[in-house]
Write a protein that holds these residues in place. Structure first.
Motif, PDB file in Angstrom:
ATOM      1  N   PHE A   4       0.773  -1.226   0.091  1.00  0.00           N
ATOM      2  CA  PHE A   4      -0.059  -0.041   0.091  1.00  0.00           C
ATOM      3  C   PHE A   4       0.906   1.292  -0.111  1.00  0.00           C
ATOM      4  O   PHE A   4       1.779   1.420   1.034  1.00  0.00           O
ATOM      5  CB  PHE A   4      -1.042  -0.014   1.115  1.00  0.00           C
ATOM      6  CG  PHE A   4      -1.919  -1.199   1.243  1.00  0.00           C
ATOM      7  CD1 PHE A   4      -2.935  -1.113   0.506  1.00  0.00           C
ATOM      8  CD2 PHE A   4      -1.850  -2.090   2.084  1.00  0.00           C
ATOM      9  CE1 PHE A   4      -4.067  -2.157   0.405  1.00  0.00           C
ATOM     10  CE2 PHE A   4      -2.727  -3.378   2.220  1.00  0.00           C
ATOM     11  CZ  PHE A   4      -3.734  -3.265   1.164  1.00  0.00           C
ATOM     12  N   LEU A  17      -5.987   4.372  -1.566  1.00  0.00           N
ATOM     13  CA  LEU A  17      -6.598   3.450  -2.134  1.00  0.00           C
ATOM     14  C   LEU A  17      -7.072   3.925  -3.597  1.00  0.00           C
ATOM     15  O   LEU A  17      -7.752   5.213  -4.010  1.00  0.00           O
ATOM     16  CB  LEU A  17      -7.898   3.403  -1.173  1.00  0.00           C
ATOM     17  CG  LEU A  17      -7.571   3.084   0.291  1.00  0.00           C
ATOM     18  CD1 LEU A  17      -9.029   3.019   1.208  1.00  0.00           C
ATOM     19  CD2 LEU A  17      -7.000   1.678   0.478  1.00  0.00           C
ATOM     20  N   THR A  21      -6.371  -1.321  -5.636  1.00  0.00           N
ATOM     21  CA  THR A  21      -6.220  -1.566  -4.277  1.00  0.00           C
ATOM     22  C   THR A  21      -7.594  -2.246  -3.873  1.00  0.00           C
ATOM     23  O   THR A  21      -7.483  -3.506  -3.046  1.00  0.00           O
ATOM     24  CB  THR A  21      -6.366  -0.161  -3.394  1.00  0.00           C
ATOM     25  OG1 THR A  21      -5.199   0.350  -3.763  1.00  0.00           O
ATOM     26  CG2 THR A  21      -6.186  -0.727  -1.816  1.00  0.00           C
ATOM     27  N   PHE A  22      -8.739  -1.890  -4.332  1.00  0.00           N
ATOM     28  CA  PHE A  22     -10.024  -2.589  -3.942  1.00  0.00           C
ATOM     29  C   PHE A  22     -10.084  -3.755  -4.651  1.00  0.00           C
ATOM     30  O   PHE A  22     -10.622  -4.776  -4.150  1.00  0.00           O
ATOM     31  CB  PHE A  22     -11.261  -1.645  -4.256  1.00  0.00           C
ATOM     32  CG  PHE A  22     -11.221  -0.559  -3.196  1.00  0.00           C
ATOM     33  CD1 PHE A  22     -11.866  -0.839  -1.912  1.00  0.00           C
ATOM     34  CD2 PHE A  22     -11.088   0.789  -3.304  1.00  0.00           C
ATOM     35  CE1 PHE A  22     -12.241  -0.158  -1.027  1.00  0.00           C
ATOM     36  CE2 PHE A  22     -11.146   1.416  -2.619  1.00  0.00           C
ATOM     37  CZ  PHE A  22     -11.869   1.398  -1.268  1.00  0.00           C
ATOM     38  N   LEU A  38     -11.200  -0.930   6.211  1.00  0.00           N
ATOM     39  CA  LEU A  38     -11.868   0.136   5.851  1.00  0.00           C
ATOM     40  C   LEU A  38     -12.102   1.071   7.129  1.00  0.00           C
ATOM     41  O   LEU A  38     -12.896   2.000   6.862  1.00  0.00           O
ATOM     42  CB  LEU A  38     -13.064  -0.493   5.051  1.00  0.00           C
ATOM     43  CG  LEU A  38     -12.478  -0.925   3.727  1.00  0.00           C
ATOM     44  CD1 LEU A  38     -13.847  -1.481   3.079  1.00  0.00           C
ATOM     45  CD2 LEU A  38     -11.885  -0.028   2.704  1.00  0.00           C
ATOM     46  N   GLN A  68      -6.736   7.058   3.282  1.00  0.00           N
ATOM     47  CA  GLN A  68      -7.336   7.042   4.540  1.00  0.00           C
ATOM     48  C   GLN A  68      -6.379   7.684   5.140  1.00  0.00           C
ATOM     49  O   GLN A  68      -5.125   7.505   5.026  1.00  0.00           O
ATOM     50  CB  GLN A  68      -7.466   5.490   4.891  1.00  0.00           C
ATOM     51  CG  GLN A  68      -8.320   4.412   4.403  1.00  0.00           C
ATOM     52  CD  GLN A  68      -8.263   3.054   4.655  1.00  0.00           C
ATOM     53  OE1 GLN A  68      -6.946   2.768   4.943  1.00  0.00           O
ATOM     54  NE2 GLN A  68      -9.265   2.377   5.155  1.00  0.00           N
ATOM     55  N   TRP A  80     -10.652  10.132   5.687  1.00  0.00           N
ATOM     56  CA  TRP A  80     -10.511  10.170   4.292  1.00  0.00           C
ATOM     57  C   TRP A  80     -10.522  11.680   3.521  1.00  0.00           C
ATOM     58  O   TRP A  80     -11.023  12.630   3.863  1.00  0.00           O
ATOM     59  CB  TRP A  80     -11.479   9.255   3.601  1.00  0.00           C
ATOM     60  CG  TRP A  80     -12.776   9.991   3.399  1.00  0.00           C
ATOM     61  CD1 TRP A  80     -13.877   9.971   4.289  1.00  0.00           C
ATOM     62  CD2 TRP A  80     -13.430  10.661   2.342  1.00  0.00           C
ATOM     63  NE1 TRP A  80     -14.910  10.721   3.838  1.00  0.00           N
ATOM     64  CE2 TRP A  80     -14.584  11.205   2.631  1.00  0.00           C
ATOM     65  CE3 TRP A  80     -12.684  11.012   1.027  1.00  0.00           C
ATOM     66  CZ2 TRP A  80     -15.422  11.847   1.778  1.00  0.00           C
ATOM     67  CZ3 TRP A  80     -13.728  11.747   0.198  1.00  0.00           C
ATOM     68  CH2 TRP A  80     -14.878  11.853   0.505  1.00  0.00           C
TER      69      TRP A  80
END
Length: 183
Positions: A4, A17, A21-22, A38, A68, A80
């Motif tokens: 990340f 993100l 990433t998702f 999350l 985030q 966020w």
């Protein structure tokens, strides 16, 4: 293992993100791990996030990228900040941000985050324009936009719904050359 990308400010870690990433998260994490990652404590909110994912977070000409906000001292996800409605063909995106708990507000945390997010947008994403659509009564958000040099451009009538009530948005814009000239 997925790596990340993270930015750091004095008090915050900003964990990037994006659609990739998702894709990784939803392919490799179970519901409990997703909720922890999350910062979601309610299953209902997780289901909303899953629905967004299933409906497609990225199209041929639009994407998003957000971060985030993680408190360095507690490692808690506190909010966020980032870009949605990112028009890839036009080098522009709408910025959005939020803090989850009232006690984090009015401490300069969003100012700290926005500096890094705007830098990232104008340099790494090569944005030419960043837009902010702000509710007419959201004085804190208006002040934040003005602090970074966003210019008021007008009002969009009945632009978005809050609890099924249509509300107006004030439109603010910031161009790359304006931002970089103040840096």
């Amino acid at each position: 293992m997925f790596e990340f990308e993270t930015l750091a400010t004095e008090r915050l870690l900003l964990r990037k993100l994006d659609p990739e990433t998702f894709q990784y998260l939803y392919s490799h994490y179970d519901d409990e791990a997703l909720m922890a990652f999350l910062g979601i404590s309610e299953r209902e909110k997780l289901e909303k996030e899953k629905e967004k994912y299933r409906n497609g977070l990225h199209t041929f000409n639009k994407s998003y990228l957000y971060f985030q906000l993680i408190d360095k001292m507690t490692s808690e996800i506190i909010g966020w900040c980032g870009y949605h409605t990112w028009y890839l063909d036009h080098n522009r995106a709408e910025i959005g941000y939020g803090l989850f708990e009232e006690h984090y507000k009015q401490k300069g945390l969003m100012t700290e985050a926005m500096q890094s997010i705007l830098d990232y947008g104008f340099t790494m994403m090569k944005l030419n324009r960043v837009e902010a659509f702000i509710g007419t009564d959201n004085n804190a958000s208006i002040a934040l936009a003005k602090k970074f040099g966003f210019v008021y451009e007008g009002k969009l009538r009945e632009h978005y719904a809050v609890k099924e009530v249509m509300e107006d948005s004030l439109v603010f814009g910031l161009l790359q050359r304006e931002y970089l000239s103040k840096a």
